[in-house]
Design a protein around this motif. Structure first.
Motif, short mmCIF file in Angstrom:
data_model
loop_
_atom_site.label_atom_id
_atom_site.label_comp_id
_atom_site.label_asym_id
_atom_site.label_seq_id
_atom_site.Cartn_x
_atom_site.Cartn_y
_atom_site.Cartn_z
N GLN A 111 0.00 74.68 142.48
CA GLN A 111 -1.41 75.04 142.38
C GLN A 111 -2.14 74.00 141.57
OE1 GLN A 111 -2.50 78.61 140.13
NE2 GLN A 111 -4.12 79.05 141.60
N ASP A 112 -3.19 73.44 142.17
CA ASP A 112 -3.96 72.39 141.52
C ASP A 112 -5.44 72.65 141.72
OD1 ASP A 112 -1.48 70.77 143.10
OD2 ASP A 112 -1.69 70.41 140.95
N PRO A 113 -6.25 72.35 140.72
CA PRO A 113 -7.70 72.51 140.88
C PRO A 113 -8.22 71.72 142.06
CG PRO A 113 -7.13 72.06 138.60
CD PRO A 113 -5.87 71.86 139.40
N GLY A 114 -9.02 72.35 142.88
CA GLY A 114 -9.58 71.67 144.03
C GLY A 114 -8.70 71.66 145.26
N HIS A 115 -7.44 72.03 145.07
CA HIS A 115 -6.51 72.05 146.22
C HIS A 115 -5.94 73.45 146.46
CE1 HIS A 115 -6.34 67.69 146.82
NE2 HIS A 115 -6.39 67.60 145.51
N GLY A 116 -6.16 74.33 145.55
CA GLY A 116 -5.63 75.67 145.73
C GLY A 116 -4.11 75.68 145.69
N LEU A 117 -3.52 76.54 146.49
CA LEU A 117 -2.07 76.67 146.56
C LEU A 117 -1.55 75.94 147.78
CD1 LEU A 117 -2.47 80.21 145.54
CD2 LEU A 117 -0.40 79.10 144.77
N ARG A 118 -0.55 75.11 147.57
CA ARG A 118 0.03 74.35 148.68
C ARG A 118 1.54 74.54 148.70
NH1 ARG A 118 -2.32 68.43 147.67
NH2 ARG A 118 -1.87 69.04 145.51
N MET A 155 -16.28 82.94 149.23
CA MET A 155 -17.26 82.41 148.30
C MET A 155 -16.54 81.94 147.06
SD MET A 155 -18.90 86.15 147.47
CE MET A 155 -19.99 85.65 146.16
N GLU A 156 -16.90 80.78 146.57
CA GLU A 156 -16.14 80.16 145.49
C GLU A 156 -16.63 80.54 144.11
OE1 GLU A 156 -15.03 76.09 147.95
OE2 GLU A 156 -14.81 76.16 145.78
N ILE A 208 -1.94 81.33 154.28
CA ILE A 208 -3.11 80.48 154.07
C ILE A 208 -3.98 81.15 153.02
CG2 ILE A 208 -5.10 79.36 155.12
CD1 ILE A 208 -2.50 78.42 156.30
N PHE A 209 -4.30 80.41 151.97
CA PHE A 209 -5.12 80.95 150.89
C PHE A 209 -6.53 80.41 150.96
CE2 PHE A 209 -2.04 83.08 148.23
CZ PHE A 209 -0.84 82.49 148.59
N GLY A 210 -7.47 81.24 150.58
CA GLY A 210 -8.80 80.75 150.32
C GLY A 210 -8.82 80.00 149.00
N PRO A 211 -9.95 79.37 148.67
CA PRO A 211 -10.03 78.54 147.46
C PRO A 211 -10.08 79.32 146.16
CG PRO A 211 -12.15 78.63 148.55
CD PRO A 211 -11.19 79.34 149.46
N GLY A 212 -10.29 80.61 146.25
CA GLY A 212 -10.38 81.44 145.04
C GLY A 212 -11.81 81.61 144.59
#
Lengths: 113, 114
Positions: A37-44, B7-8, B103-107
């Motif tokens: 998990q990284d800022p701007g990339h979410g979970l990968r 929505m972020e 698949i996740f959204g950005p949070g």
């Protein structure tokens, strides 16, 4: 509580050193995963496993390897740590059918200096 | 390919306000849908899920309904508390041959102020 334990929870290591993160589950689930998990990339997704000795690559597998010699343990190894691998690493398992639910461990915070 | 849009934020609400976090998805199959919550310094906790159209997931006062016609899974809570401050992730899961592709959204970051 899905019975997932990650170790270590926090680690600081130097560039170029190998690092192994351990994920342990108590309920013999078949599918296990490593995410970062990284800022701007979410979970990968890094790697996943669908059984003992059965593993495959996810979307960001370069620089990582995994092993699963027992159902309950899934190891993630950074072969030669780089600063770009500073991240939070989450182990996860799939539970149940239909619509398997993914449960996550509490995370391992890795800093590569 | 499959994707999740939400929505972020950040979203800031006063205590006891009504919460809606929008989530829409695209998928080729019939995915299951989830909301996860992440508190600072912690992992992702499953908040609720729905596995088929018109299912409603609910937990801790939060609700979301699987709307296939609008491809949506909006998260709602009638009265938020300070303790609800966290990041909320919408996600879909589609079982593939050898794993569950998630698949996740950005949070969406939520802050609730007293």
């Amino acid at each position: 509580d899905a019975g997932i334990t990650q170790s270590p929870r926090h680690k600081v290591t130097e560039t170029g050193t190998p690092v192994t993160l351990r994920c342990h589950q108590t309920e013999n689930h078949r599918y296990m995963y490593w995410y970062r998990q990284d800022p701007g990339h979410g979970l990968r997704l890094i790697h996943y496993s669908y059984g003992v000795k059965d593993t495959d690559k996810g979307e960001v597998s370069d620089g990582y390897s995994v092993s699963r010699s027992k159902t309950e343990d899934f190891l993630l190894t950074l072969e030669s740590a780089t600063s770009s691998q500073t991240s939070v690493y989450f182990c996860a398992i799939s539970v149940g059918l239909p619509g398997n639910t993914i449960y996550f461990g509490e995370g391992s915070w890795l800093t590569v200096v | 390919g499959d994707s999740v849009t939400q929505m972020e934020g950040p979203v800031t609400l006063s205590e006891e306000a009504f919460l809606t976090i929008n989530c829409t998805y695209t998928a080729t199959g019939y995915p299951s849908l989830f909301w996860y919550v992440q508190y600072p310094g912690e992992g992702l906790q499953l908040l609720l899920k729905a596995t088929k159209a018109d299912d409603k997931g609910s937990n801790k006062g939060f609700e979301a309904t699987y709307r296939k016609e609008t491809t949506s899974f909006h998260l709602e809570k009638g009265s938020v508390q300070v303790s609800d401050s966290a990041v909320y992730f919408c996600a879909l899961s589609d079982h593939k041959t050898s794993y569950d592709k998630v698949i996740f959204g950005p949070g969406t970051s939520l802050s609730v102020i007293p």
